[in-house]
Design a protein around this motif. Structure first.
Motif: not given
Length: 593
Positions: A124-134
């Motif tokens: 979860y990236y706090l700078e733009d509220d984006s997410m990724s699953v690796i």
């Protein structure tokens, strides 16, 4: 009821008392002057001199203070600077929340597993509220792994809401694009951040394991290896392991042969051999990398396979009794491959470790195969024809230079004439930095003069050399002076009659004839040749054919005879007879037609 402030008694008739000590009941003075200005003072005591217990300021003063602004005294107050605005992409740059999770995937077409557990990391990236699953990549898993969901804002429900970091916690399920991920734990940074924001985290859980992967980790069933060598095991064990040897092929015994270096590679995975050429800069060879392509090398062939057409057919195990193996390649030994004998002089560190562990060989020193340069061979003049060649040395005292002339000899096969022009000759074994040149004292009868690798023996001298040595005897050794004296005695001794009869057959006569012939060709246009014979006959009263030496040179000087020429000097020497006599018959022949 009001109580008496002094005595605590009520003000009732007959209960109040007066203080008999008080005599002054006037009002306190409140007016005064300071620095010539009238001012109002606050009363400190009341009537009767009692100290006032209430606020010392009047109501008017209190009202004034309540309404008085500090702007008049301190000026306009400064506004506090506004707080700096920091955007989210700066405040939360490179701050990422990490959660460990997994999801279950059905495997419908397999008899060994019904479902598969796939472990993932949710970022979860706090700078733009984006997410990724690796999904971490597992070697030889056979499943496309890596980035399952690229970085983006993920929808939480059908209303268009997106996941926020407040929605994430341990021990919860998250549904993303139809897949349900169960979050089991988070890293330390994520835990500290959520707790600082007032979120109570659930206790961590253990990561679920894939049952089929755990089954694969169990040891395989042991079985008996067949008696034949397992080539698959050899391939898997020694894959990418190569022994490297450094060898030379010495072919200097053959015509135009040379000593060339090679690199021999032995592949342990399949016992094949490769020979690579080592090229040097400007070696004049085409840059072919391989002398022999990678292949198995036969060591001993079957008796009937010696005539096997190896150039068109591949050799198999039926034609070979023994193949080359790793134990055949030893540093310091030679082996023959493709008809060439290679000498192994070194190997690399991996090869040394392999031989130490496999064969117990620890001593594999590097052998120096560099050839030492041979010392220069001194050339001696082994040609038999050079033994009877005659030369005339001329030493120039003014410049310390030497010139060499070879009188031509008919039918000798050697072209006579100038053998060496005027030059300084260095003595043998002298250094380049400190050269030592031949001097006058080095020339005497019997002396050996080495000129640029050729040795000459002095056999005779002319009259001027004898006079020079007599006048400069201090420059010469006693042996040199003795050799000149002995030579003069032999020259003055009369020749036997038998020798005079054999003069025609003497090689010296042939040499004289060749010299006369050369002078005739060189001085054919000289002006003195017409009257030179008559001049000598005038002074030869007895017609003996001889004149005195002094008279001889006077006649030559009067007729402009080039007596300084090297050929003429040699002719004078050969025509000299006895002490102070010169045979002018032979001398005149060189100037006649």
């Amino acid at each position: 009821m009001v109580s008496n402030p002094v005595h605590g008694l009520p003000f009732l008739p007959g209960t109040s008392f007066k203080d008999s000590t008080k005599t002054a009941f006037h009002r306190s003075q409140t007016l005064g002057y300071r620095n010539g200005y009238a001012i109002v003072r606050r009363p400190t005591v009341g009537i009767g001199g009692d100290r006032l217990q209430f606020n010392q300021l009047s109501q008017a003063e209190l009202d004034e203070l309540a309404s008085k602004a500090p702007v008049l005294t301190y000026g306009q107050p400064k506004q506090a600077p506004p707080a700096d605005f920091i955007p989210a992409h700066v405040a939360f740059d490179k701050k990422v929340l990490k959660f460990d999770a997994y999801f279950q995937e059905d495997v419908p077409m397999s008899t060994e597993e019904q479902y598969r557990i796939r472990q993932v990391n949710i970022y979860y990236y706090l700078e733009d509220d984006s997410m990724s699953v690796i999904e971490p990549v597992v070697e030889n898993s056979g499943i496309p792994q890596g980035k399952l969901i690229k970085r983006q804002r993920l929808a939480k429900n059908d209303r268009g809401d997106h996941y926020h970091w407040k929605d994430l916690n341990r021990g919860i399920n998250i549904t993303i694009y139809g897949k349900t991920f169960h979050v089991v734990d988070c890293d330390q940074f994520t835990q500290v951040f959520l707790e600082s924001q007032g979120i109570e985290l659930n206790p961590p859980e253990k990561m679920a394991l894939d049952p089929y992967t755990e089954l694969r980790k169990q040891p395989l069933r042991k079985y008996v290896t067949p008696s034949d060598f397992d080539q698959l095991k050899q391939f898997l064990t020694f894959d990418k392991q190569v022994l490297r040897f450094y060898a030379i092929w010495d072919d200097t015994d053959s015509m135009y042969g040379e000593c060339r270096t090679y690199i021999i590679h032995y592949y342990l995975m399949d016992d094949t051999v490769e020979i690579r050429e080592v090229h040097e800069r400007n070696d004049g060879r085409d840059p072919f990398p391989l002398l022999m392509n990678r292949q198995r090398m036969p060591k001993v062939l079957v008796e009937n396979a010696k005539n096997f057409p190896q150039c068109v057919l591949e050799i198999s195990d039926q034609e070979v009794l023994e193949w080359y193996t790793a134990k055949d390649f030893i540093v310091g030994k030679s082996l023959t491959m493709l008809g060439r004998t290679f000498f192994i002089y070194d190997c690399d560190p991996f090869t040394r470790r392999y031989y130490k562990e496999k064969f117990g060989i620890t001593d594999l020193p590097r052998i120096d195969v560099s050839k030492q340069e041979l010392p220069p061979v001194k050339q001696e003049s082994p040609i038999p024809e050079d033994k009877d060649r005659k030369f005339v040395f001329s030493y120039f005292l003014a410049t310390d230079m030497i010139s060499i002339f070879e009188p031509p000899v008919r039918n000798s096969g050697i072209i006579g004439g100038k053998y060496l022009g005027r030059t300084k000759v260095v003595k043998p074994y002298s250094t380049v930095d400190n050269p030592i040149y031949y001097g006058p004292s080095d020339f005497f009868i019997g002396a050996v003069i080495e000129v640029f690798g050729h040795r000459f023996i002095i056999l005779d001298t002319d009259e001027y050399v004898l006079k020079y040595m007599e006048s400069n005897a201090a420059q010469y050794s006693p042996e040199a002076l003795a050799s000149i004296q002995n030579h003069v005695r032999k020259r003055e001794a009369p020749a036997p009659e038998s020798e005079s009869k054999q003069t025609e057959k003497d090689p010296g006569v042939q040499e004289l004839e060749a010299l006369i012939d050369t002078i005739q060709k060189q001085l054919k246009d000289h002006s003195c040749k017409d009257n030179i014979h008559e001049a000598f006959q005038i002074y030869d009263k007895e017609a003996s054919g001889y004149v005195d030496r002094d008279m001889f040179f006077k006649i030559c000087e009067s007729l402009n005879v080039p007596v300084d020429d090297s050929l003429v000097k040699e002719l004078i020497r050969m025509c000299s007879h006895g002490e102070g006599k010169i045979n002018y018959y032979n001398f005149v022949r060189a100037f006649s037609n």
